[in-house]
Design a protein around this motif. Structure first.
Motif, PDB file in Angstrom:
ATOM      1  N   LEU A 102     -70.010 115.735   7.121  1.00  0.00           N
ATOM      2  CA  LEU A 102     -71.183 114.822   7.497  1.00  0.00           C
ATOM      3  C   LEU A 102     -70.627 113.468   7.581  1.00  0.00           C
ATOM      4  N   TYR A 103     -69.372 113.267   7.087  1.00  0.00           N
ATOM      5  CA  TYR A 103     -69.015 111.836   7.294  1.00  0.00           C
ATOM      6  C   TYR A 103     -67.260 111.908   7.302  1.00  0.00           C
ATOM      7  N   ASP A 104     -66.684 111.302   8.346  1.00  0.00           N
ATOM      8  CA  ASP A 104     -65.308 111.101   8.308  1.00  0.00           C
ATOM      9  C   ASP A 104     -65.005 109.835   8.328  1.00  0.00           C
ATOM     10  N   SER A 105     -64.364 109.034   7.394  1.00  0.00           N
ATOM     11  CA  SER A 105     -64.213 107.645   7.492  1.00  0.00           C
ATOM     12  C   SER A 105     -62.974 107.327   8.731  1.00  0.00           C
ATOM     13  N   GLU A 106     -62.214 108.120   9.044  1.00  0.00           N
ATOM     14  CA  GLU A 106     -61.219 107.975  10.020  1.00  0.00           C
ATOM     15  C   GLU A 106     -61.172 109.191  11.018  1.00  0.00           C
TER      16      GLU A 106
END
Length: 116
Positions: A102-106
Motif C-alpha cells: 500500500l505504501y513504500d516510502s522509498e
C-alpha cells in the motif's frame, strides 16, 4: 471485488500517527495496523526497513481492476501477482503469502523481501 472501488489508496495522513508513535525506528520493527484473521492472513502491517524507509503491506486485499490501474500510476503502490490470494510457499503455512504494497516510502529502492 468491492464493486470496482479502489482499495489500495492509503493516504499518508491515515498512518502518519502510527509511523511517528507506534512503528519505532529500528530496522525490522513491525506494527500491526489492522488485525489479521487467524490461519487466513496477517492483516495490514507496517514494517521499518533500513534507515528511514518503511512499507505498509496488506494481506487482506484482493486487488480489482481499479486497484491494478491505480497501482500502475503510483510508484508507492504495488499489486503483485497473487496478492490477497496466493498461499505461502512454506509447507507449514496455509495463510495468504502475497500482500499488496500500500505504501513504500522509498519506491526507487530494491523491492522489499516481504514482497518477494
Amino acid at each position: 471485488d468491492n464493486n470496482g472501488a479502489i482499495q489500495v489508496i492509503l493516504p499518508l495522513e491515515d498512518f502518519a500517527e502510527d509511523l511517528d508513535l507506534r512503528l519505532g525506528r529500528a530496522n525490522g520493527n513491525i506494527y500491526h495496523r489492522r488485525p489479521g484473521v487467524e490461519g487466513v492472513h496477517d492483516g495490514q502491517v507496517m514494517v521499518r526497513l533500513k534507515k528511514k524507509r518503511f512499507i505498509v503491506i496488506d494481506y487482506s486485499i484482493v486487488p480489482n481492476e481499479a486497484d491494478l490501474q491505480h497501482a500502475a500510476m503510483s510508484p508507492h503502490i504495488t499489486c503483485p501477482l497473487g496478492a490477497g490470494k496466493a498461499i505461502c510457499n512454506n509447507a507449514e503455512c496455509n495463510k495468504i503469502g502475497v500482500p499488496v504494497l500500500l505504501y513504500d516510502s522509498e519506491p526507487h529502492e530494491p523491492q522489499s523481501l516481504y514482497l518477494r
